[in-house]
Design a protein around this motif. Structure first.
Motif, PDB file in Angstrom:
ATOM      1  N   ASP A   2       5.831   5.149  17.719  1.00 14.43           N
ATOM      2  CA  ASP A   2       4.996   4.326  16.867  1.00 14.43           C
ATOM      3  C   ASP A   2       5.731   3.935  15.590  1.00 14.43           C
ATOM      4  OD1 ASP A   2       4.894   6.496  15.156  1.00 14.43           O
ATOM      5  OD2 ASP A   2       2.900   7.115  15.756  1.00 14.43           O
ATOM      6  N   GLU A   3       5.099   3.009  14.855  1.00 14.71           N
ATOM      7  CA  GLU A   3       5.717   2.446  13.651  1.00 14.71           C
ATOM      8  C   GLU A   3       5.987   3.496  12.584  1.00 14.71           C
ATOM      9  OE1 GLU A   3       4.796  -1.101  10.368  1.00 14.71           O
ATOM     10  OE2 GLU A   3       3.244  -0.422  11.758  1.00 14.71           O
ATOM     11  N   ILE A   4       5.085   4.454  12.433  1.00 10.81           N
ATOM     12  CA  ILE A   4       5.260   5.463  11.387  1.00 10.81           C
ATOM     13  C   ILE A   4       6.502   6.301  11.650  1.00 10.81           C
ATOM     14  CG2 ILE A   4       4.260   7.535  10.355  1.00 10.81           C
ATOM     15  CD1 ILE A   4       1.509   6.322  10.849  1.00 10.81           C
ATOM     16  N   GLN A   5       6.640   6.795  12.874  1.00  9.76           N
ATOM     17  CA  GLN A   5       7.798   7.636  13.179  1.00  9.76           C
ATOM     18  C   GLN A   5       9.097   6.839  13.110  1.00  9.76           C
ATOM     19  OE1 GLN A   5       7.161  10.559  16.155  1.00  9.76           O
ATOM     20  NE2 GLN A   5       9.320  10.734  16.706  1.00  9.76           N
ATOM     21  N   MET A   6       9.064   5.594  13.539  1.00 10.01           N
ATOM     22  CA  MET A   6      10.268   4.759  13.465  1.00 10.01           C
ATOM     23  C   MET A   6      10.689   4.538  12.016  1.00 10.01           C
ATOM     24  SD  MET A   6       9.611   1.880  16.426  1.00 10.01           S
ATOM     25  CE  MET A   6      11.110   1.011  15.973  1.00 10.01           C
ATOM     26  N   THR A   7       9.705   4.322  11.137  1.00  4.28           N
ATOM     27  CA  THR A   7      10.019   4.108   9.727  1.00  4.28           C
ATOM     28  C   THR A   7      10.543   5.381   9.090  1.00  4.28           C
ATOM     29  OG1 THR A   7       8.278   2.431   9.617  1.00  4.28           O
ATOM     30  CG2 THR A   7       9.126   3.271   7.529  1.00  4.28           C
ATOM     31  N   LEU A   8       9.954   6.528   9.440  1.00  5.88           N
ATOM     32  CA  LEU A   8      10.436   7.792   8.899  1.00  5.88           C
ATOM     33  C   LEU A   8      11.886   8.050   9.317  1.00  5.88           C
ATOM     34  CD1 LEU A   8       7.408  10.242   9.300  1.00  5.88           C
ATOM     35  CD2 LEU A   8       8.195   9.076   7.240  1.00  5.88           C
ATOM     36  N   PRO A  44       1.072   5.659 -15.582  1.00  5.60           N
ATOM     37  CA  PRO A  44       1.776   6.503 -16.552  1.00  5.60           C
ATOM     38  C   PRO A  44       0.955   7.742 -16.927  1.00  5.60           C
ATOM     39  CG  PRO A  44       1.979   4.198 -17.165  1.00  5.60           C
ATOM     40  CD  PRO A  44       0.990   4.257 -16.029  1.00  5.60           C
ATOM     41  N   GLN A  45       1.618   8.838 -17.049  1.00  4.00           N
ATOM     42  CA  GLN A  45       1.051  10.147 -17.389  1.00  4.00           C
ATOM     43  C   GLN A  45       0.253  10.784 -16.253  1.00  4.00           C
ATOM     44  OE1 GLN A  45       2.089  11.762 -20.111  1.00  4.00           O
ATOM     45  NE2 GLN A  45       3.338   9.913 -20.334  1.00  4.00           N
ATOM     46  N   GLN A  46       0.163  10.093 -15.126  1.00  3.15           N
ATOM     47  CA  GLN A  46      -0.505  10.704 -13.976  1.00  3.15           C
ATOM     48  C   GLN A  46       0.359  11.815 -13.414  1.00  3.15           C
ATOM     49  OE1 GLN A  46      -1.651   7.920 -10.911  1.00  3.15           O
ATOM     50  NE2 GLN A  46      -1.645   9.484  -9.321  1.00  3.15           N
ATOM     51  N   GLN A  47      -0.269  12.946 -13.109  1.00  2.23           N
ATOM     52  CA  GLN A  47       0.469  14.038 -12.480  1.00  2.23           C
ATOM     53  C   GLN A  47       0.587  13.752 -10.990  1.00  2.23           C
ATOM     54  OE1 GLN A  47      -1.148  17.966 -13.006  1.00  2.23           O
ATOM     55  NE2 GLN A  47       0.869  18.917 -12.702  1.00  2.23           N
ATOM     56  N   VAL A  48       1.796  13.803 -10.490  1.00  2.61           N
ATOM     57  CA  VAL A  48       2.084  13.433  -9.100  1.00  2.61           C
ATOM     58  C   VAL A  48       2.627  14.657  -8.372  1.00  2.61           C
ATOM     59  CG1 VAL A  48       3.396  11.904  -7.588  1.00  2.61           C
ATOM     60  CG2 VAL A  48       2.552  11.051  -9.786  1.00  2.61           C
ATOM     61  N   ASP A  49       1.793  15.239  -7.517  1.00  4.38           N
ATOM     62  CA  ASP A  49       2.205  16.426  -6.757  1.00  4.38           C
ATOM     63  C   ASP A  49       2.401  16.079  -5.286  1.00  4.38           C
ATOM     64  OD1 ASP A  49      -0.406  15.982  -6.104  1.00  4.38           O
ATOM     65  OD2 ASP A  49      -1.106  18.021  -6.504  1.00  4.38           O
ATOM     66  N   TRP A  50       2.888  14.862  -5.052  1.00  2.90           N
ATOM     67  CA  TRP A  50       3.155  14.389  -3.701  1.00  2.90           C
ATOM     68  C   TRP A  50       4.303  13.388  -3.742  1.00  2.90           C
ATOM     69  CZ3 TRP A  50       2.721   9.156  -3.814  1.00  2.90           C
ATOM     70  CH2 TRP A  50       1.876   8.595  -4.793  1.00  2.90           C
ATOM     71  N   PHE A  51       4.864  13.119  -2.578  1.00  4.37           N
ATOM     72  CA  PHE A  51       5.820  12.026  -2.448  1.00  4.37           C
ATOM     73  C   PHE A  51       5.450  11.266  -1.182  1.00  4.37           C
ATOM     74  CE2 PHE A  51       7.626  15.605  -0.212  1.00  4.37           C
ATOM     75  CZ  PHE A  51       8.175  15.067   0.938  1.00  4.37           C
ATOM     76  N   ALA A  52       5.888  10.035  -1.093  1.00  6.56           N
ATOM     77  CA  ALA A  52       5.449   9.193   0.019  1.00  6.56           C
ATOM     78  C   ALA A  52       6.605   8.361   0.556  1.00  6.56           C
ATOM     79  CB  ALA A  52       4.313   8.269  -0.421  1.00  6.56           C
ATOM     80  N   VAL A  53       6.498   8.013   1.819  1.00  5.47           N
ATOM     81  CA  VAL A  53       7.419   7.071   2.449  1.00  5.47           C
ATOM     82  C   VAL A  53       6.630   5.797   2.735  1.00  5.47           C
ATOM     83  CG1 VAL A  53       8.923   6.599   4.417  1.00  5.47           C
ATOM     84  CG2 VAL A  53       8.791   8.920   3.477  1.00  5.47           C
ATOM     85  N   LEU A  54       7.133   4.677   2.239  1.00  3.61           N
ATOM     86  CA  LEU A  54       6.454   3.403   2.426  1.00  3.61           C
ATOM     87  C   LEU A  54       6.603   2.949   3.883  1.00  3.61           C
ATOM     88  CD1 LEU A  54       4.899   1.262   0.845  1.00  3.61           C
ATOM     89  CD2 LEU A  54       7.076   0.154   0.324  1.00  3.61           C
ATOM     90  N   ILE A  55       5.489   2.698   4.541  1.00  2.00           N
ATOM     91  CA  ILE A  55       5.486   2.272   5.941  1.00  2.00           C
ATOM     92  C   ILE A  55       5.388   0.754   6.046  1.00  2.00           C
ATOM     93  CG2 ILE A  55       4.363   2.508   8.185  1.00  2.00           C
ATOM     94  CD1 ILE A  55       5.623   5.094   7.129  1.00  2.00           C
ATOM     95  N   ARG A  56       4.476   0.173   5.281  1.00  2.00           N
ATOM     96  CA  ARG A  56       4.299  -1.282   5.254  1.00  2.00           C
ATOM     97  C   ARG A  56       4.089  -1.744   3.823  1.00  2.00           C
ATOM     98  NH1 ARG A  56       0.045  -3.128  10.024  1.00  2.00           N
ATOM     99  NH2 ARG A  56       1.296  -2.487  11.842  1.00  2.00           N
ATOM    100  N   GLY A  57       4.514  -2.982   3.549  1.00  2.00           N
ATOM    101  CA  GLY A  57       4.220  -3.586   2.256  1.00  2.00           C
ATOM    102  C   GLY A  57       5.318  -3.388   1.231  1.00  2.00           C
ATOM    103  N   GLN A  58       4.969  -3.607  -0.023  1.00  2.00           N
ATOM    104  CA  GLN A  58       5.924  -3.549  -1.126  1.00  2.00           C
ATOM    105  C   GLN A  58       5.256  -2.947  -2.355  1.00  2.00           C
ATOM    106  OE1 GLN A  58       8.914  -6.877  -2.538  1.00  2.00           O
ATOM    107  NE2 GLN A  58       6.956  -7.259  -3.542  1.00  2.00           N
TER     108      GLN A  58
END
Length: 228
Positions: A2-8, A44-58
């Motif tokens: 699928d698209e998600i695994q291919m993008t990863l 700004p100033q938001q606490q971010v306790d995650w990271f992400a991989v962009l699958i679609r878009g910009q």
């Protein structure tokens, strides 16, 4: 597949992992999220306790100023990592905006994926190593941008940016990842002034361009032709 695994698999953070490892060890910890066009993904100033991989878009990484102006720092495309720099800081608080410029799909992973226990240690170390390389490359991009913005004239900013792009790609003909409006925001200049200066450079035979494709024609004249 699928698209998600291919993008990863294309993502620099996970590209060393076999497909079966991605499917077994990585994907179960992720959550697919969607963002609408112009939605603020990180503020700004938001606490971010995650990271992400962009699958679609910009997604644009930007600084917005009180006078309504903005400075475009980066444009993230599918397979790019968002938030990897923030989860490595002590406070995990963002100094910038991340804004969806189109409808976006992103695979979001908790920061706990980088801690012991969730993954086999070898796989966890591999992700950390890749993440450090990504952050190092991002620091170099910021250094190059500072070199561009330190130029006093608009022409110099344009030419330094274009020569850096040519150097990165190893060719005098290349495509840039920005529209005119985005390039103006990246260079911190007025869009109309940018278009006029690009037109002059083209008329003088220093560069040629068609939309986002540029060719540097006269390397030796890059600085001699700066009249400002």
């Amino acid at each position: 597949m699928d698209e998600i695994q291919m993008t990863l698999q294309k993502c620099k953070l996970f590209m060393s992992f076999p497909p079966e490892t991605l499917h077994r060890s990585i994907l179960p910890h992720g959550k697919l999220r969607e963002f609408q066009k112009n939605e603020i993904v990180i503020a700004p100033q938001q606490q971010v306790d995650w990271f992400a991989v962009l699958i679609r878009g910009q997604i644009h990484i930007s600084q917005l100023f009180s006078d309504g102006g903005s400075s475009l720092m980066a444009s993230l495309q599918p397979s790019f990592v968002l938030g990897g720099d923030l989860v490595c800081t002590q406070g995990q608080r963002s100094p910038y905006y991340a804004i969806a410029t189109t409808p976006v799909q992103a695979m979001v992973f908790p920061v706990e994926l980088l801690a012991p226990a969730l993954l086999p240690e070898e796989e966890r170390q591999m992700i950390w190593e890749r993440l450090m390389v990504l952050i190092a490359h991002e620091n170099m991009r910021k250094f190059y941008r500072l070199a561009i913005l330190s130029q006093r004239s608009l022409r110099s900013r344009i030419l330094v940016y274009l020569t850096m792009q040519a150097g990165r790609r190893g060719t005098d003909t290349f495509r840039i990842p920005f529209s005119r409006e985005e390039l103006a925001a990246f260079l911190c200049v007025n869009r109309s002034a940018l278009s006029r200066e690009l037109g002059r450079l083209k008329q003088e035979g220093i560069i040629h361009f068609q939309r986002n494709q540029f060719t540097i024609l006269k390397k030796s004249d890059l600085w001699a032709n700066d009249p400002h």
